[in-house]
Write an enzyme that holds these catalytic residues in place. Structure first.
Site, PDB file in Angstrom:
ATOM      1  N   ASP A 214      13.423  29.508  56.171  1.00  0.00           N
ATOM      2  CA  ASP A 214      12.321  29.293  57.105  1.00  0.00           C
ATOM      3  C   ASP A 214      11.317  28.266  56.575  1.00  0.00           C
ATOM      4  OD1 ASP A 214      10.659  30.250  59.442  1.00  0.00           O
ATOM      5  OD2 ASP A 214       9.257  30.607  57.794  1.00  0.00           O
ATOM      6  N   GLU A 274      27.868  30.355  43.531  1.00  0.00           N
ATOM      7  CA  GLU A 274      28.535  31.321  42.656  1.00  0.00           C
ATOM      8  C   GLU A 274      29.329  32.325  43.484  1.00  0.00           C
ATOM      9  OE1 GLU A 274      25.753  33.276  40.052  1.00  0.00           O
ATOM     10  OE2 GLU A 274      24.740  31.376  39.624  1.00  0.00           O
TER      11      GLU A 274
HETATM   12  C1  BGC Z   1       9.270  30.271  62.086  1.00  0.00           C
HETATM   13  C2  BGC Z   1       8.064  30.716  62.849  1.00  0.00           C
HETATM   14  C3  BGC Z   1       7.019  31.169  61.846  1.00  0.00           C
HETATM   15  C4  BGC Z   1       6.734  30.085  60.815  1.00  0.00           C
HETATM   16  C5  BGC Z   1       5.989  30.629  59.655  1.00  0.00           C
HETATM   17  C6  BGC Z   1       8.746  29.087  61.318  1.00  0.00           C
HETATM   18  O1  BGC Z   1       9.055  27.888  61.504  1.00  0.00           O
HETATM   19  O2  BGC Z   1      10.374  29.938  62.867  1.00  0.00           O
HETATM   20  O3  BGC Z   1       8.367  31.734  63.767  1.00  0.00           O
HETATM   21  O4  BGC Z   1       5.837  31.482  62.526  1.00  0.00           O
HETATM   22  O5  BGC Z   1       7.922  29.535  60.295  1.00  0.00           O
HETATM   23  O6  BGC Z   1       6.815  31.431  58.896  1.00  0.00           O
END
Ligand code: BGC
Length: 553
Positions: A214, A274
């Site tokens: 993310d 790994e």
């Molecule tokens: C996720 C979002 C989130 C943000 C912060 C992103 O790009 O997809 O939903 O609010 O990261 O974690």
């Protein structure tokens, strides 16, 4: 914290099994998939129960948005314990059952790892903010105020306001690229890097097939904390200031730093290597997302890069063509991931309808066009039903991003409403109680049970298409070439593999278009195809499409 348990024998892998190239990944937003314990919020047992739906659809993998322990300020993207399941979603045993069921159905399982920040309730942050001498003092990004007391630099948060918040204990500012409750981890620290690698190992040992990383392009910041430059006037906000000031800067120093690859991505890649057949999908959202996508996914530590370029607010065929062309020119030996909807943006059907009521043809076109793009694709839950964005009242909102900028920006709740499984009740078979977000009546009409019973539905159409796609290597991993078919509203792509050349044509306008075909074609066998050629021409209906095989190739 749970003890790491080895569920599947890890084998040394060297990425020979690149199952993800051309795969269809189905994205599950767990809060809104299926509630089994009557609290109005979806859960892991709900996912386990409905994984058959995903397998029947013809997807190859699922990506589940975060379900780890969290105070839910950003609905799971604020993690307070990376190695435990939030009780709202179930238990670690529930997770194990999801993994077992996914694997039994032949689905790979990806989970979201949020390594750029934690929740402010994470014990690491509690320690870090306790004092400047704490052993974890530098686990987050702390900086002194400027002499006038203002924040260390001009960086802005994605969710509004300064990216810095003053902490009275340390008498310093801490960085947060999103909410105040999402302090930024300092991945320049070797200890922090080792800690996040341990988290990744925990889940790899638990049998996940890969991670969606993310907001990974904010994981590394400029160590000198240099100010971001203003965005050149006219580049983005010709009509005056945008709804959020974030886009008034070029995020040069807090995002998309070149150091990310060596510092974070490569160590993660080596760790996943790994194990056998595991992968890393990174979310990159900057101005230079495509450039970084190419660098990172061609030996820079990611297997696949996911950018926001194609998730345009007002997509036209011309814009889509330009983005795809830019990506193709940039990508080299890398690999892209495309999606047209996700839990952060207005649903594709609504965006592509451009202010008009979405047509049935458009709802059918979206998943097909997505799955004809070269790369891996993510199909967001509900896109297989042709769901449009839900129009919610301010009182219904949960997303802090939407609450802050309402009504200029309505936030992300409209794409996060619960899945309609049954059309016969107000909660669509999603829950027996009050759903955390309301289900629009128009979604109930498009519920899974109704569409399953209708041979011409978007659901049956998407299922038939995805199963056929699996038999077409040209669409899975074939090369891509753009064609100019002389019409502004049409996206025309050629996908070629071995002896097969497929011509794919998508009319993004609501009106029909007549095209002269660039070469002789024959039926490709694509099911549910609305439009067929007549001689060397084809009429594509409004939002119509065709997938044709080049004759004699
Ligand atoms: C996720 C979002 C989130 C943000 C912060 C992103 O790009 O997809 O939903 O609010 O990261 O974690």
């Amino acid at each position: 914290m749970f003890e790491a348990t080895t569920h599947e024998t890890p084998k040394v892998g060297t990425r020979e099994d690149r199952w993800w190239q051309g795969a269809v990944i189905y994205q599950i937003y767990p809060r809104s998939f299926l509630d089994t314990n009557g609290d109005g919020v979806g859960d892991l047992p709900g996912i386990e129960r409905r994984l058959d739906h995903v397998a029947e659809l013809g997807a190859d993998a699922v990506w589940i948005s975060p379900f780890m322990r969290s105070p839910m300020k950003d609905y799971g993207y604020d993690v307070a314990d990376y190695c435990d399941v939030d009780p709202l979603f179930g238990t670690m045993s529930d997770f194990d059952r999801v993994r077992e069921k996914a694997h039994a159905l032949g689905l790979k399982l990806l989970i979201d790892l949020v390594f750029s920040h934690t929740s402010d309730r994470h014990p690491w942050f509690a320690e870090s903010r306790a004092s400047r001498d704490d052993p974890k003092a530098d686990w987050y990004v702390w900086a002194d105020a400027r002499p006038d007391g203002s924040p260390p630099n001009n960086w802005l948060s994605h969710f509004g306001g300064s990216a810095w918040t003053w902490d009275p204990r340390r008498r310093q500012y801490y960085l947060h690229n999103f909410l105040v409750e999402q302090p930024q981890l300092n991945l320049w620290s070797d200890e922090v890097l080792a800690a996040v690698l341990d988290v990744a190992r925990f889940w790899l040992d638990r049998g996940v097939d890969g991670f969606r990383l993310d907001a990974i392009d904010v994981a590394i910041h400029d160590r000198h904390l240099r100010d971001n430059p203003p965005r050149p006037q006219g580049l983005l906000h010709l009509g005056g200031p945008p709804a959020t000031p974030f886009s008034m800067q070029v995020q040069l120093y807090n995002k998309a730093r070149p150091e990310l690859s060596d510092r974070v991505l490569k160590p993660l890649w080596q760790l996943t290597d790994e194990y056998h057949a595991r992968m890393l999908l990174g979310e990159l959202g900057s101005d230079i997302g495509l450039q970084r996508a190419a660098e990172h996914s061609a030996g820079g530590g990611l297997d696949i890069a996911y950018t926001f370029d194609i998730l345009q607010p007002n997509p036209t065929a011309r814009v889509i063509r330009e983005i795809l062309e830019r990506a193709e020119n940039a990508i080299g030996g890398g690999w892209m991931c495309w999606s047209l909807s996700n839990h952060d943006v207005v649903r594709a059907v609504t965006r592509f309808a451009r202010g008009q009521p979405p047509t049935e043809a458009l709802r059918r076109l979206i998943p097909v066009m997505l799955c004809c793009l070269r790369g891996t694709v993510c199909l967001y839950q509900g896109d297989e039903l042709g769901l449009e964005e839900a129009d919610l009242a301010f009182e219904d909102l949960h997303d802090p991003f939407g609450i802050t900028f309402w009504p200029a920006f309505k936030g992300r709740d409209g794409c996060r409403t619960p899945m309609p499984w049954r059309g016969d009740g107000p909660t669509g078979g999603f829950t027996e109680s009050r759903p955390w977000l309301p289900l629009p009546a128009s979604h109930l009409e498009r519920a899974v049970d109704r569409q399953a019973a209708d041979p011409g539905s978007v659901l049956n159409h998407t299922r038939a298409f995805l199963h056929w796609r699996r038999t077409q290597p040209a669409l899975v991993t074939g090369s891509k070439h753009f064609l100019d078919v002389g019409h502004d509203d049409v996206v025309a792509l050629e996908r070629t593999e071995g002896g097969t050349r497929l011509l794919t044509l998508f009319n993004l306008a609501a009106e029909p278009v007549d095209l002269r075909l660039p070469y002789a074609v024959e039926d490709s066998g694509c099911p549910c195809q609305p439009d067929q050629p007549t001689g060397d021409t084809i009429r594509l209906g409004g939002h119509g499409f065709a997938i044709l095989r080049a004759r004699g190739v």
